[in-house]
Write an enzyme that holds these catalytic residues in place. Structure first.
Site, mmCIF file in Angstrom:
data_model
loop_
_atom_site.group_PDB
_atom_site.id
_atom_site.type_symbol
_atom_site.label_atom_id
_atom_site.label_comp_id
_atom_site.label_asym_id
_atom_site.label_seq_id
_atom_site.Cartn_x
_atom_site.Cartn_y
_atom_site.Cartn_z
ATOM 1 N N LYS A 69 -2.871 -28.407 -28.319
ATOM 2 C CA LYS A 69 -2.493 -29.009 -27.037
ATOM 3 C C LYS A 69 -1.714 -30.296 -27.299
ATOM 4 C CE LYS A 69 -4.918 -25.705 -25.326
ATOM 5 N NZ LYS A 69 -4.277 -24.512 -24.779
ATOM 6 N N ASP A 99 0.882 -25.938 -26.985
ATOM 7 C CA ASP A 99 0.673 -25.769 -25.550
ATOM 8 C C ASP A 99 0.790 -27.127 -24.868
ATOM 9 O OD1 ASP A 99 -0.010 -24.976 -23.037
ATOM 10 O OD2 ASP A 99 -1.974 -24.145 -23.567
ATOM 11 N N GLU A 149 4.275 -23.439 -25.193
ATOM 12 C CA GLU A 149 3.682 -22.882 -23.968
ATOM 13 C C GLU A 149 3.756 -23.873 -22.809
ATOM 14 O OE1 GLU A 149 0.085 -20.745 -24.721
ATOM 15 O OE2 GLU A 149 -0.806 -21.425 -22.839
ATOM 16 N N ASP A 171 2.172 -19.931 -18.678
ATOM 17 C CA ASP A 171 0.744 -19.826 -18.380
ATOM 18 C C ASP A 171 0.465 -20.279 -16.945
ATOM 19 O OD1 ASP A 171 -2.019 -19.807 -18.437
ATOM 20 O OD2 ASP A 171 -2.248 -21.125 -20.155
ATOM 21 N N LYS A 199 -4.516 -13.827 -17.532
ATOM 22 C CA LYS A 199 -5.871 -14.334 -17.316
ATOM 23 C C LYS A 199 -6.462 -13.760 -16.029
ATOM 24 C CE LYS A 199 -5.030 -18.650 -19.803
ATOM 25 N NZ LYS A 199 -4.985 -20.127 -19.749
HETATM 26 MG MG MG Z 1 -2.070 -22.643 -21.828
#
Ligand code: MG
Length: 368
Positions: free
Chosen positions: A165, A194, A218, A241, A265
């Site tokens: 991240k 991400d 991402e 995402d 998801k």
């Molecule tokens: Mg993500």
């Protein structure tokens, strides 16, 4: 077969360690989980879970799931849970939007369908037997050295794929994070950076044209349009995402050429039924997919990984296990578990996870 009773449970899922993402602007310590138990007149019982990753990550929160279930439940009693597509259509009529409310119901229906058919969910979804699914770590934002220490700790548990991240307002620090981590990651390991929508488009373009890393990046920016603008001006493959809320977003992203892959998801999309549609679309257009849930216990992880296991290998990237971050386990020994960087799916009919009764308190609502 008819649904006769729906019981709703609230469970706090504390994380083992505080978790930061989106450049450190979002911190998470506890997840508010909602478990749904669906009983039928045939004696079969299905379980599903809806657990947002906190209430700041997506437009979803635990209390909203339980409020939405109160509206939906009267319309679900009497339906045949072996028809998840029909149940999803009725939920969409009775409560437009709010996919995170519907996911737990949908998964419980798939659990019952599998039990009635004598097949695990991965098989109902078209998967092959004995599929191993690669799993990836999730590395909280920190200094490059802190993040490398977390990657090494994950590597010690068998992980070879990592989601690091990054993202923030300090351009130099993000360039340092990406280049340092990319250069130092163990040989043969793969990494996604991400950003969790933290960059403005100009920052994304500056950072990604400064780093030497050509790994996946991402959700660089907040919106699909911003991410598409960036995708046309950088050479890293782009994964989307948070901005992908439903099928229309996936179609739009493909038309814009905004990405080479997406996260699939169930909790964000309305359950396995709707997640399967975008999975099939992604496979059709040649995207690569991470199939996993937004968050939750081993129950949510296992539901999502049934879908991952039924996804064609060339289109399937690794899946994340949220329960690996939790300090409580609602179903010890059950479901998908890290076995040195991959999992094996349960072979028993249905979902293959039943929460331990003595780990749940009394239901917060029962509808019959
Ligand atoms: Mg993500």
């Amino acid at each position: 077969m008819k649904i006769t009773r729906i019981s709703v449970y609230q469970v706090d899922l504390p994380l083992k360690y505080p978790y930061w993402l989106s450049g450190g602007r979002l911190k998470f310590e506890m997840l508010d989980a909602t478990l749904v138990k669906i009983e039928t007149d045939a004696g079969l019982i299905g379980w599903g879970e809806g657990t947002p990753w906190g209430h700041t990550y997506l437009p979803a929160h635990g209390g909203g799931i339980r409020a939405g279930l109160a509206l939906l439940a009267p319309h679900l009693i009497g339906l045949d849970p072996r028809s998840p597509e029909a149940v999803s259509r009725i939920m969409d009529v009775q409560l437009p939007g709010h996919p995170y409310v519907k996911s737990a119901v949908d998964v419980a229906c798939w659990d019952i369908l599998g039990q009635s058919a004598g097949m695990p969910i991965w098989q109902l979804l078209g998967g092959e037997a004995d599929q191993q699914v690669l799993i990836n770590s999730s590395i909280s934002t920190g200094s490059p050295q802190d993040m490398l220490a977390l990657i090494q700790a994950a590597a010690d548990k068998g992980y070879t794929v990592h989601s690091a991240k990054v993202g923030g307002t300090d351009v130099a620090l993000d360039i340092e994070r990406i280049d340092t981590i990319s250069a130092a990651v163990p040989a043969g390991h793969k990494i996604t950076f991400d950003v969790n929508r933290a960059w403005q488009p100009a920052v994304a373009i500056e950072v990604l044209n400064s780093v030497s890393a050509r790994d996946w990046v991402e959700q660089p920016c907040e919106t699909l349009a911003q991410c598409a603008h960036v995708a046309g001006r950088v050479s890293n493959p782009i994964m989307l995402d948070e901005c992908m809320s439903g099928f229309e977003d996936h179609l739009h992203a493909w038309k814009l050429g905004a990405c080479e892959g997406v996260k699939v998801k169930p909790n964000r999309l309305g359950g396995l039924t709707r997640a399967r549609q975008v999975r099939d679309f992604g496979v059709s257009v040649g995207w690569q997919l991470h199939v996993e849930d937004v968050g939750g216990s081993v129950l949510a992880d296992t539901a999502a990984l049934h879908l991952a296991a039924s996804t064609a290998a060339p289109n399937r990237l690794a899946s994340w296990l949220c329960h690996d971050h939790l300090s409580v386990d609602l179903a010890p020994g059950q479901g998908v578990r890290n076995q040195g960087g991959h999992v094996e799916l349960p072979n028993q009919p249905g979902l293959g996870v039943v929460p331990e009764a003595d780990l749940l308190e009394e239901p917060v609502a029962v509808y019959s």
